[in-house]
Motif scaffolding. Structure first.
Motif, mmCIF file in Angstrom:
data_model
loop_
_atom_site.group_PDB
_atom_site.id
_atom_site.type_symbol
_atom_site.label_atom_id
_atom_site.label_comp_id
_atom_site.label_asym_id
_atom_site.label_seq_id
_atom_site.Cartn_x
_atom_site.Cartn_y
_atom_site.Cartn_z
ATOM 1 N N CYS A 38 0.842 -1.191 0.000
ATOM 2 C CA CYS A 38 0.000 0.000 0.000
ATOM 3 C C CYS A 38 0.881 1.247 0.000
ATOM 4 O O CYS A 38 2.031 1.206 0.418
ATOM 5 N N THR A 40 0.750 3.573 1.983
ATOM 6 C CA THR A 40 1.157 3.843 3.367
ATOM 7 C C THR A 40 2.483 3.143 3.687
ATOM 8 O O THR A 40 3.318 3.694 4.406
ATOM 9 N N HIS A 60 -0.129 -4.416 5.711
ATOM 10 C CA HIS A 60 -1.402 -4.403 6.443
ATOM 11 C C HIS A 60 -2.582 -4.783 5.555
ATOM 12 O O HIS A 60 -3.698 -4.338 5.775
ATOM 13 N N CYS A 147 -7.108 -2.836 2.532
ATOM 14 C CA CYS A 147 -6.811 -1.433 2.830
ATOM 15 C C CYS A 147 -7.294 -0.554 1.697
ATOM 16 O O CYS A 147 -8.125 0.320 1.905
HETATM 17 ZN ZN LIG Z 1 -2.958 0.851 3.358
#
Ligand SMILES: [Zn+2]
Ligand SMILES: [Zn+2]
Length: 329
Positions: A38, A40, A60, A147
């Motif tokens: 991701c 992030t 995640h 996510c």
């Molecule tokens: Zn994420």
């Protein structure tokens, strides 16, 4: 187990051999099959987010099988498929938790950020924050739902109900899922990409967008809502400019470059600007149910675990169509 680890002061993940962790009473030990990569993760590795535990196993968007459960686990059994999202635990007691805003919990811990995540062959997770995953999705296809799908869905939900014309800024993992949900619900989708990214524009049209172009172009139609998934602050005034009276601009990312100053008239006429932080378990249940029913089709690019750095590099330069997913075996 093999794991890709971020060490203090490093900006590349390193392949390590680590002992398999053991679950505490409320935790699941999970054999990871797939873990999404991701934006992030990129912000964590690039040290744009400063609260990471170090050393850290990022990741995640975890899909795996429960192999062992702590003594107090009631929601899962060994052998079951499980999904682990960004929200790892909350306190359940603070004012946010008590008013159904567990995404804002003062004591929340996050998978692959303040807790070890899924860039590894095994991981631990709190049973109460894990999801049962719908059938019809292979492990790798389900990973981005956890996510990109979830945060995308929360961003879309926060934009409100009166949407006919929906703008999506940044057409990657989150937008490609949200676009399918919005099209299914009869909305007209307008996709804004980096200038010159004709592949992403073509991808958006393939998923049902009525228009796709550069984020520097004016929208062909005033938007009722615009969702921003790219981390570029200049998209905020651009999206406000494209938004109709009473429209809503929602930023879905955890990090963004500074927003340039803009004249008040862009916000005037009851336009709204807001952000999304994290997710609630309700978002997860709703998104997974919708994804199964529509059904959403995730487009993914697979990388072996040890190529996590290459996957991050590709994401950084915008060269992933859909979502990047690490595969463990
Ligand atoms: Zn994420
Ligand atoms: Zn709390």
């Amino acid at each position: 187990m093999r794991a890709m680890v971020l060490e203090t002061g490093q900006r590349r993940l390193q392949l390590k051999q680590l002992p398999v962790p053991q679950p505490s009473p409320g935790q699941l030990l999970i054999r990871v099959h797939a873990c999404g990569v991701c934006r992030t993760d990129l912000h964590i590795v690039d040290q744009e987010l400063s609260e990471a535990k170090l050393p850290l196993i990022p990741g995640h968007e975890i899909v795996g099988t429960v192999v062992k459960t702590g003594d107090q686990v009631t929601r899962f059994r060994p052998g079951e498929r499980v999904g682990v999202p960004w929200l790892g635990t909350t306190c359940g007691e603070c004012r946010y938790c008590r008013r159904e805003q567990e995404n804002l919990c003062d004591h929340a811990r996050f998978t692959g950020y303040t807790l070890d995540g899924g860039f590894a062959e095994f991981t631990l997770a709190d049973q109460h924050f894990c999801f049962h995953l719908p059938p019809g999705f292979e492990d790798t296809e389900a990973a981005p739902l956890l996510c990109a799908g979830l945060i995308g869905y929360r961003t879309y939900r926060l934009a409100g109900n009166n949407i006919e014309h929906l703008g999506l800024y940044g057409f990657g993992a989150a937008a490609h899922i949200v676009a399918q949900i919005a099209v299914h619900q009869g909305k007209k989708v307008y996709a804004f990409t980096r200038p010159g990214d004709t592949e992403a524009q073509e991808f958006a049209r393939r998923l049902g967008a009525v228009w796709a172009g550069a984020s520097t172009q004016m929208s062909p139609q005033p938007l009722d809502a615009a969702l921003i998934f790219a981390p570029a602050g200049e998209l905020i005034p651009a999206a406000l400019k494209a938004t109709d009276k009473g429209g809503h601009v929602v930023a879905g990312g955890i990090h963004m470059s500074d927003i340039p100053a803009f004249p008040y008239r862009l916000l005037w006429e009851e336009r709204k600007l807001s952000s999304v932080a994290n997710l609630t378990r309700r978002d997860g249940e709703e998104l997974l149910e919708l994804a199964y029913r529509i059904p959403v089709r995730t487009e993914i690019e697979r990388f072996p675990l040890e190529q996590a750095n290459e996957a991050l590099d590709r994401l950084r330069s915008g060269r992933v169509e859909g979502a990047a997913v690490l595969v463990m075996n």
